[in-house]
Design a protein around this motif. Structure first.
Motif, mmCIF file in Angstrom:
data_model
loop_
_atom_site.group_PDB
_atom_site.id
_atom_site.type_symbol
_atom_site.label_atom_id
_atom_site.label_comp_id
_atom_site.label_asym_id
_atom_site.label_seq_id
_atom_site.Cartn_x
_atom_site.Cartn_y
_atom_site.Cartn_z
ATOM 1 N N LYS A 91 0.846 -1.196 0.000
ATOM 2 C CA LYS A 91 0.000 0.000 0.000
ATOM 3 C C LYS A 91 0.881 1.246 0.000
ATOM 4 N N ASN A 116 -0.412 7.297 -0.935
ATOM 5 C CA ASN A 116 -1.545 7.971 -1.564
ATOM 6 C C ASN A 116 -2.748 7.050 -1.747
ATOM 7 N N GLY A 117 -2.707 5.860 -1.225
ATOM 8 C CA GLY A 117 -3.864 4.990 -1.275
ATOM 9 C C GLY A 117 -3.846 3.966 -2.394
ATOM 10 N N ALA A 155 -5.533 4.870 -6.716
ATOM 11 C CA ALA A 155 -6.067 5.505 -5.509
ATOM 12 C C ALA A 155 -7.576 5.641 -5.571
ATOM 13 N N LYS A 161 -10.680 0.285 -5.145
ATOM 14 C CA LYS A 161 -10.720 -0.345 -3.834
ATOM 15 C C LYS A 161 -10.158 -1.762 -3.940
ATOM 16 N N ARG A 219 -8.925 13.409 2.623
ATOM 17 C CA ARG A 219 -9.802 12.233 2.579
ATOM 18 C C ARG A 219 -10.939 12.336 3.602
#
Length: 1006
Positions: A100, A103-104, A119, A122, A856
């Motif tokens: 991970k 930045n996601g 990012a 999911k 976020r």
């Protein structure tokens, strides 16, 4: 010319030779033409057949290769679908390890297979299972697929990407969105409802650094679209498919283009593709960089569709072209002759044959000419030459005088005649030449004077006119007979007649006189002229004459006046402009420096002038400025200087005004004059003026300082409420310097992040629970300590630094509420104040969006606070800006409601969620019944408009009791907590919050 006529044009030998030449040439040309036509037909048919076969062959080769790639892709697609169908019933044999990123995004790798989740996607359990299955499939099919495709990939509808080789996934940016990629969109149900394999247009891949096209096959599992699988075909591979010996063996050239006219392949392949600057998803667009003849071929093929009706066609007059389609990709293969065009080749061959025929004809003609000249025309030419020389005055008759035939007798007679007429001819020629020279000179002089654009007159020594040219007659507007015999003074303005006396003195000394005069036209009009009078040589009788040359300079004089007016006057109001004003200010200062002179400088503009322009239009604004200028001219004295510096800014130099009392009286008079109603074309308006005043020599002795002082005083007058005047003082100067110092230190503070956010809690008055916070900025100055926002916020507004400062506050407050809600698992809100300068910025919505995305957070956690005055300018622009911000999903509040100018008709249009009642209406409750009534009315109105209400300045239990009674939802004030830094806020939430919850229990018991 005589020699040419006798020897060439009228020569019998030449005529006979030319006849033979023409006959021979015609016969040769006819024969050569027939031969070349036959050769043309044979060669042209062969060239057409060659290019047609070559384009068809290359199209078949490329089409077969692409079809084999499509079949290979479909086989791989079936294996992939079969494996994915099993992902719901069995577990993967090997598991991927996902990393991970900050930045996601997620990345993973298994050998040469890469996995990437952006990012915006999911990483769910289902996606992990799919990735493991796909990695297994990729390892199985890699050996079969990769030799044919440069890369092979799968992209899911949930932003999961599996690629071979792995670098495609590893080099993608974390924020990459596959929805924007052409190689993903083209396979989605929207763009490919038939679910068929499809080739993309040619585009650029910045990871492979290649131009390519991709075979895209949509993937459906149990009837549901889950993604696309694709393989890349690099355009450089066309080099291997095109027969490399084509141009060597056949002399033909191959090129490939698509249905948009873009050049896919031709010998200078790399140059064509590198000519276009490109990034990922950039489609090929190189038509304009192709050679001009290829552009013409492509136009003929695509626009006119000539290849559909003709197997071959000709472009640019001499290029034979054949085009064959590649239907799978909407590509076309073209072939043309690379060598010299056939028409040009045959033309050169014809030219060679024609030259050979002409040379043969010429040789035959020369032989005929020699024969006639040698044996028939020799004696006739001798006689002709003798007569010709005699006509030119040369009597060298060579041997003819010795002959006893008729020619010899004629020659001796001519020799005798020449001695008699020789003398007569020579004398006559001399006289004729002299006369011609004199007449020519006189004619030139006469024409020059007659057609000259300079008016010319010749006078005697008393200025009596003896001659005038047409231009002089036109300039004076009189007939020639009126001017001849009159004196030069009759056409000169009486006020300038004396200048002729000065001219006479110069002329008597033999000098030329020059000067500017006013000439009188017959209609009474005066014309400015430039006059030059010069003495002439004496005539044969000893008389003296003068020649007067006159140039009309009236237009030059008019232009000079216009230029002076343009240079020193405002074209709209006819007042002096900035240039003249500064010059007059300089003169006034010079007089002041010599002593015994003082003056006052007024600097002012019209209050709310922009509103007149915005509501009534710029023409009405111009009318207003013209009327104000007229009033100022009527009111002020002739010795005062009035100027319009630009826009609605005016300045006045009041000469001799040395006291504040007199300057004050003049300022009041000007304001009274301006305040009078002004009747415009569209309406009657009322305006006022804010006047800044500085005195000289008391305040300053330089232009720059005086203007700066007056400007500062004017802005202080505006700040004091407009429609007033203000004198410059030393305190005002100090305040400006302090403002400049704060601005400089603010720039350092922004660079060094000397700011800190404090947060004041907001409490739900119904439940007593914590609702949210308001973010308040503090400046922790390294030397001054904590600096109040009241000191530096206004400076930041004026300097524009508030925009950068506001962006920092938004970003920091968003990160704060993200941390707080994550820690306590709550949905607290944070309110951030927008400045007027920020609100007017077109990019403010983008700044807010970036803060939300970077932190976020949910958009509704962020409450954007605005003041009433920010919204009451340009209403339509404010509504547009509010809609853009509200579209982000944030909360919106109007701060300090009731203290500024507002319109209830506009308030209901604004997309506002909350009204904040200013503390000025809360602090004196319950003692002040007016404040209670106003607060009650604001709360009731907000509820009718379906808005929440936040009361500021809650400091006593009585405040809380009143607000609860009137259904105010939220309270904020020192009763609950002062603004706190983040580290102390946690202690408040965890412990001190209970201190005021008891207060609500007591109020409920009442």
């Amino acid at each position: 010319m005589q020699w040419f006529n006798s020897r060439l044009i009228h020569s019998l030998s030449i005529k006979a030779s030319v006849l033979v030449l023409c006959v021979s040439s015609v016969i040769g040309l006819v024969a050569g033409f027939a031969l070349m036509n036959s050769q043309n037909k044979l060669t042209s048919d062969a060239a057409i057949q060659d290019v047609q076969q070559l384009s068809s062959l290359q199209a078949n080769i490329i089409s077969q290769h692409l079809s084999s790639l499509a079949r290979l892709g479909e086989v791989s697609h079936r294996q992939l679908v079969a494996r994915l169908n099993s992902r719901y019933t069995e577990q993967s044999a090997s598991e991927l390890h996902f990393n991970k990123l900050e930045n996601g995004a997620y990345r993973a790798r298994s050998g040469e297979v890469g996995v990437f989740v952006g990012a915006s996607g999911k990483l769910t359990t289902a996606e992990i299972q799919m990735a493991n299955k796909l990695v297994s499939v990729w390892h199985d099919i890699a050996n079969a697929v990769i030799p044919s495709f440069s890369s092979y990939f799968f992209i899911s509808s949930e932003q999961l990407s599996v690629t071979y080789p792995a670098k495609l996934a590893e080099q993608l940016p974390a924020t990459h969105n596959f929805e924007e990629d052409i190689f993903y969109r083209i396979g989605t149900p929207k763009y490919n409802p038939t679910r068929q394999p499809i080739w993309t247009p040619v585009y650029f891949d910045d990871i492979q650094n290649q131009w390519l096209t991709s075979l895209i096959i949509p993937v459906y599992i149990q009837g549901e679209f889950v993604g696309v699988v694709g393989g890349d075909f690099i355009l450089q591979q066309l080099n291997e498919l095109i027969i490399s010996e084509v141009d060597v063996l056949t002399g033909r050239q191959i090129f490939v283009f698509d249905n948009s006219g873009n050049l896919i392949y031709y010998p200078d392949f790399k140059h064509v593709l590198s000519h276009q600057d490109a990034k990922l998803n950039t489609e090929l667009n190189n038509f304009q960089s192709a050679p001009s003849f290829l552009q013409e071929i492509i136009r003929e093929a695509l626009i006119k569709g000539r290849f559909e009706s003709e197997s071959t066609f000709v472009v640019m007059g001499d290029k034979t072209v054949s085009v064959s389609p590649i239907s799978d990709l909407n590509w076309y293969v073209g072939a043309y002759d690379k060598f010299e065009p056939f028409a040009e080749y045959t033309s050169k061959l014809k030219l060679s044959i024609f030259f050979a025929i002409a040379a043969a004809a010429l040789l035959l003609s020369l032989l005929v000419f020699w024969f006639l000249n040698q044996f028939v025309l020799a004696r006739l030419r001798i006689m002709f030459d003798a007569f010709k020389e005699h006509q030119q005055g040369q009597f060298e008759l060579k041997g003819l005088v010795k002959d006893n035939d008729e020619i010899g007798q004629v020659a001796r007679s001519m020799m005798a005649m020449s001695s008699e007429i020789s003398g007569l001819i020579e004398g006559l020629n001399e006289k004729i030449i002299e006369k011609e020279i004199a007449e020519l000179a006189a004619l030139k002089l006469s024409n020059a004077v007659k057609h000259s654009e300079t008016a010319i007159a010749i006078t005697d020594e008393n200025f009596i006119i003896e001659f005038v040219n047409p231009k002089f007659i036109e300039l004076c507007g009189r007939e020639e007979d009126e001017l001849i015999g009159a004196t030069l003074k009759t056409v000169i303005d009486n006020q300038m007649a004396w200048m002729l006396d000065a001219a006479y003195e110069q002329l008597n000394m033999g000098h030329t006189w020059k000067g500017d005069l006013l000439l009188t036209h017959s209609n009474g009009e005066s014309i400015w002229v430039s006059q030059t009078v010069s003495p002439m040589t004496e005539d044969i009788n000893g008389g003296r004459h003068f020649v007067a040359a006159t140039q009309d300079i009236s237009q030059i004089k008019k232009n000079q006046k216009k230029m002076e007016k343009l240079a020193y006057h405002d074209p709209l109001t006819n007042l002096y402009n900035r240039t003249f004003f500064k010059a007059q200010l300089t003169k006034s200062l010079e007089m002041t420096k010599r002593g015994h002179f003082s003056f006052a400088l007024f600097y002012f503009d019209l209050d709310q002038f922009k509103r007149v322009n915005d509501t009534l239009g710029h023409e009405a604004g111009d009318e207003l400025l013209i009327e104000i200028a007229k009033r100022l001219v009527r009111r002020l004295r002739a010795e005062d200087t009035i100027a319009r510096l630009g826009g609605d800014e005016f300045a006045v130099i009041l000469s001799g005004v040395a006291t504040v009392e007199r300057a004050t009286a003049m300022a009041i008079d000007i304001q009274n004059v301006i305040r009078e109603p002004v009747q415009l074309s569209g309406a009657e308006v009322l305006v006022s003026a804010s006047i800044g005043i500085t005195m000289s020599p008391k305040d300053a002795m330089s232009i720059e300082t005086l203007l700066r002082n007056a400007d500062l005083a004017m802005y202080r007058a505006k700040a004091a409420g407009r429609n007033t005047h203000y004198f410059f003082t030393d305190d005002l100067d100090k305040a400006v310097k302090e403002s400049l110092l704060i601005e400089s230190e603010l720039r350092v503070a922004l660079r060094e992040l000397q700011f800190e956010l404090y947060y004041q809690p907001q409490v739900d008055l119904k439940t007593g629970k914590l609702f949210g916070f308001e973010a308040l900025i503090r400046w922790n100055h390294p030397e001054r300590g904590m600096v109040s926002p009241a000191i530096f916020i206004s400076v930041a507004e004026q300097s524009g630094l508030i925009v950068e400062l506001g962006e920092w506050v938004l970003a920091e407050a968003s990160m704060f509420i993200a941390r707080l809600n994550e820690k306590y698992n709550e949905n607290y809100t944070v309110a951030v104040n927008l400045s007027a300068r920020q609100f007017k910025d077109k990019g403010v919505a983008s700044v807010i969006r970036s803060s939300i995305i970077n932190a976020r957070i949910k958009p509704e956690w962020l409450d954007i606070e605005l003041t009433e005055s920010m919204l009451m300018g340009d209403i339509s622009e404010a509504l547009h800006q509010l809609d853009d911000i509200k579209a982000l999903g944030v909360q919106m509040s109007i701060d300090d409601f009731g203290t500024g100018y507002s319109s209830l008709s506009y308030l209901k249009k604004f997309p506002v969620d909350t009204l904040k009642v200013d503390r000025a209406f809360i602090k004196d409750i319950p003692e002040d019944t007016d404040d209670m009534a106003i607060s009650d009315a604001i709360i009731a109105m907000a509820h009718k408009l379906k808005m929440k209400v936040i009361a500021e300045g809650v400091e006593t239990p009585e405040h809380v009791e009143f607000l609860i009674k009137n259904n105010c939802q939220i309270g904020q004030g020192y009763l609950f907590s002062p603004p706190l830094p983040e580290e102390k806020l946690h202690q408040f939430i965890e412990t001190e919050q209970k201190n005021y919850e008891a207060l609500f229990c007591r109020i409920e018991q009442k």
